[in-house]
Design an enzyme around this catalytic site. Structure first.
Site, short mmCIF file in Angstrom:
data_model
loop_
_atom_site.label_atom_id
_atom_site.label_comp_id
_atom_site.label_asym_id
_atom_site.label_seq_id
_atom_site.Cartn_x
_atom_site.Cartn_y
_atom_site.Cartn_z
N ARG A 1 -0.73 9.07 -10.13
CA ARG A 1 -0.76 7.85 -9.30
C ARG A 1 -0.08 6.67 -10.00
NH1 ARG A 1 -4.05 7.53 -4.98
NH2 ARG A 1 -4.38 5.31 -5.35
N HIS B 1 2.51 3.36 -8.95
CA HIS B 1 2.32 1.93 -9.21
C HIS B 1 3.52 1.37 -9.97
CE1 HIS B 1 -1.63 2.31 -7.65
NE2 HIS B 1 -2.15 2.94 -8.68
N ASP C 1 0.83 -1.22 0.00
CA ASP C 1 0.00 0.00 0.00
C ASP C 1 0.86 1.26 0.00
OD1 ASP C 1 -2.38 1.36 -0.04
OD2 ASP C 1 -2.70 1.28 2.12
N ARG D 1 -11.93 1.97 -8.77
CA ARG D 1 -11.09 3.15 -9.00
C ARG D 1 -11.33 3.68 -10.41
NH1 ARG D 1 -5.34 2.38 -5.83
NH2 ARG D 1 -6.28 1.79 -3.85
N GLU E 1 -12.36 -4.53 -4.63
CA GLU E 1 -12.84 -3.15 -4.50
C GLU E 1 -12.06 -2.18 -5.39
OE1 GLU E 1 -12.20 -5.17 -1.80
OE2 GLU E 1 -14.30 -5.58 -1.38
N ASN E 2 -10.82 -2.54 -5.71
CA ASN E 2 -10.00 -1.65 -6.55
C ASN E 2 -10.58 -1.48 -7.96
OD1 ASN E 2 -6.83 -2.76 -5.09
ND2 ASN E 2 -8.09 -0.99 -4.54
N TRP E 3 -11.49 -2.39 -8.37
CA TRP E 3 -12.16 -2.21 -9.67
C TRP E 3 -12.93 -0.90 -9.71
CZ3 TRP E 3 -10.48 -4.84 -13.58
CH2 TRP E 3 -10.09 -6.19 -13.46
N ARG F 1 -5.21 -1.64 8.86
CA ARG F 1 -6.43 -2.38 8.55
C ARG F 1 -6.13 -3.48 7.53
NH1 ARG F 1 -7.53 2.83 6.69
NH2 ARG F 1 -7.09 3.09 4.48
N SER G 1 -7.36 -5.47 -5.35
CA SER G 1 -8.51 -6.02 -4.63
C SER G 1 -9.77 -5.95 -5.50
CB SER G 1 -8.74 -5.24 -3.33
OG SER G 1 -9.28 -3.96 -3.61
N ARG H 1 1.90 -4.79 6.30
CA ARG H 1 1.19 -3.77 5.52
C ARG H 1 2.05 -2.52 5.54
NH1 ARG H 1 -5.03 -2.31 4.45
NH2 ARG H 1 -4.64 -0.52 3.13
C1 IPE Z 1 -5.52 -2.70 -0.27
O1 IPE Z 1 -5.17 -1.38 -0.42
C2 IPE Z 1 -5.48 -3.42 -1.59
C3 IPE Z 1 -4.16 -3.68 -2.11
C4 IPE Z 1 -3.03 -3.41 -1.55
C5 IPE Z 1 -4.14 -4.33 -3.40
P1 IPE Z 1 -6.25 -0.22 -0.65
O2 IPE Z 1 -5.48 1.03 -0.77
O3 IPE Z 1 -7.14 -0.57 -1.76
O4 IPE Z 1 -7.09 -0.26 0.69
P2 IPE Z 1 -7.85 0.89 1.47
O5 IPE Z 1 -8.80 1.52 0.50
O6 IPE Z 1 -6.83 1.86 1.95
O7 IPE Z 1 -8.51 0.19 2.62
C1 IPE Z 2 -1.45 0.25 -3.41
O1 IPE Z 2 -1.29 1.62 -3.45
C2 IPE Z 2 -1.70 -0.36 -4.77
C3 IPE Z 2 -3.07 -0.80 -5.01
C4 IPE Z 2 -4.02 -0.81 -4.13
C5 IPE Z 2 -3.40 -1.27 -6.34
P1 IPE Z 2 -2.52 2.64 -3.46
O2 IPE Z 2 -2.89 2.89 -4.88
O3 IPE Z 2 -3.62 2.12 -2.62
O4 IPE Z 2 -1.85 3.91 -2.84
P2 IPE Z 2 -2.47 4.91 -1.75
O5 IPE Z 2 -3.00 4.07 -0.64
O6 IPE Z 2 -3.53 5.68 -2.44
O7 IPE Z 2 -1.31 5.76 -1.33
MG MG Z 3 -4.07 2.37 -0.68
#
Ligand code: IPE
Ligand code: IPE
Ligand code: MG
Length: 248
Positions: free
Chosen positions: A38, A42, A25, A76, A72-74, A199, A70, A193
């Site tokens: 962003r 990545h 993360d 975004r 849920e990441n769909w 979390r 994740s 993490r």
């Molecule tokens: C968790 O990170 C998912 C991954 C690392 C792939 P997120 O950034 O999506 O989680 P939240 O939104 O902070 O809980």
């Molecule tokens: C983790 O980094 C990668 C994924 C969840 C795909 P984030 O994209 O969640 O980065 P922050 O949490 O916004 O900094």
């Molecule tokens: Mg994150």
């Protein structure tokens, strides 16, 4: 402490975690700090993936599980999702040969049906190319969430019960674990993490019941093998009781 010094300390301490999982993360924050998009975070995060794989191999970790995307990441923005899928294909193109040379077996776990065809074919190529690797198993969790995994396993088992393949009395922890993506694997001993978030974000909810947690403040793109070694050293200080009482 340098990398060899940290490794030496790990060896002296003894117990190496067999299975280490990481919630990678902080890519977005890393990019924001630099006024970059962003996606740049990545992209830099890929070097941290290489660092953690190399570090895990050096430390003798058997299984490394990385939470890459994740369910849920769909949700975004589409541009970010596309960038992440592109990076995944790039990771396969760039790293498959190296992972094979290092004798790593890669598994991609999650709802792969949700991936577009070229990304799905790309990850399937990586898993078939690296099949049989004995040095370490690398699990990439993609389009994965713990709740969805649990429901999928329940559905699978209910179907087996309905068809008479499985007796209801046989529906226990062991058979249930066999229906999870992590079938046959020990639970993570250590979950790391990054970026100071306390979390689980729907990660391996079943498997982390007795996992030791290590929260690192480093943002994922800056994560190095030394950070991994420090997490292992922290783990080695823990007293794992599994609900029992420590004797002595
Ligand atoms: C968790 O990170 C998912 C991954 C690392 C792939 P997120 O950034 O999506 O989680 P939240 O939104 O902070 O809980
Ligand atoms: C983790 O980094 C990668 C994924 C969840 C795909 P984030 O994209 O969640 O980065 P922050 O949490 O916004 O900094
Ligand atoms: Mg994150």
């Amino acid at each position: 402490m340098t990398s060899p010094e940290l490794l030496e300390r790990i060896r002296l301490h003894g117990q190496i975690p067999r299975h280490v999982a990481i919630i990678m993360d902080g890519n977005g924050r890393w990019a924001k700090q630099r006024s970059l998009p962003r996606a740049a975070g990545h992209k830099k995060g890929m070097t941290a993936v290489r660092e953690s794989v190399e570090g895990a191999l050096d430390a003798g970790i058997e299984i490394l599980t990385l939470f890459a995307f994740s369910t849920e990441n769909w949700q975004r923005p589409r541009s970010e999702v596309l960038a992440l899928m592109g990076l995944l294909r790039r990771y396969v193109a760039k790293e498959t040969r190296k992972l094979k040379e290092q004798d790593c077996e890669v598994h991609v776990l999650g709802d792969l049906d949700a991936l577009d065809q070229s990304t799905r074919e790309s990850v399937e190529y990586m898993t078939s190319e690296t099949a049989g690797g004995m040095a370490m198993r690398l699990n990439l969790m993609i389009s994965y969430s713990g709740r969805a995994e649990i429901l999928r396993a329940c559905r699978k088992m209910m179907e087996q019960v309905a068809s008479g393949e499985l007796a209801l009395e046989e529906f226990d922890e062991e058979t249930f674990e066999g229906a999870l993506f992590t079938e046959g694997l020990p639970d993570p001993d250590l979950l790391i993490r990054t970026s100071d978030e306390f979390r689980l974000s729907n990660f391996m909810l079943w498997q982390v019941a007795y996992t030791e947690l290590h929260i690192a403040s480093v943002l994922w793109p800056d994560f190095s093998r030394e950070d991994l070694f420090r997490a292992v050293l922290d783990y080695q200080e823990r007293d794992r009781r599994f609900g029992r009482v420590t004797v002595g």
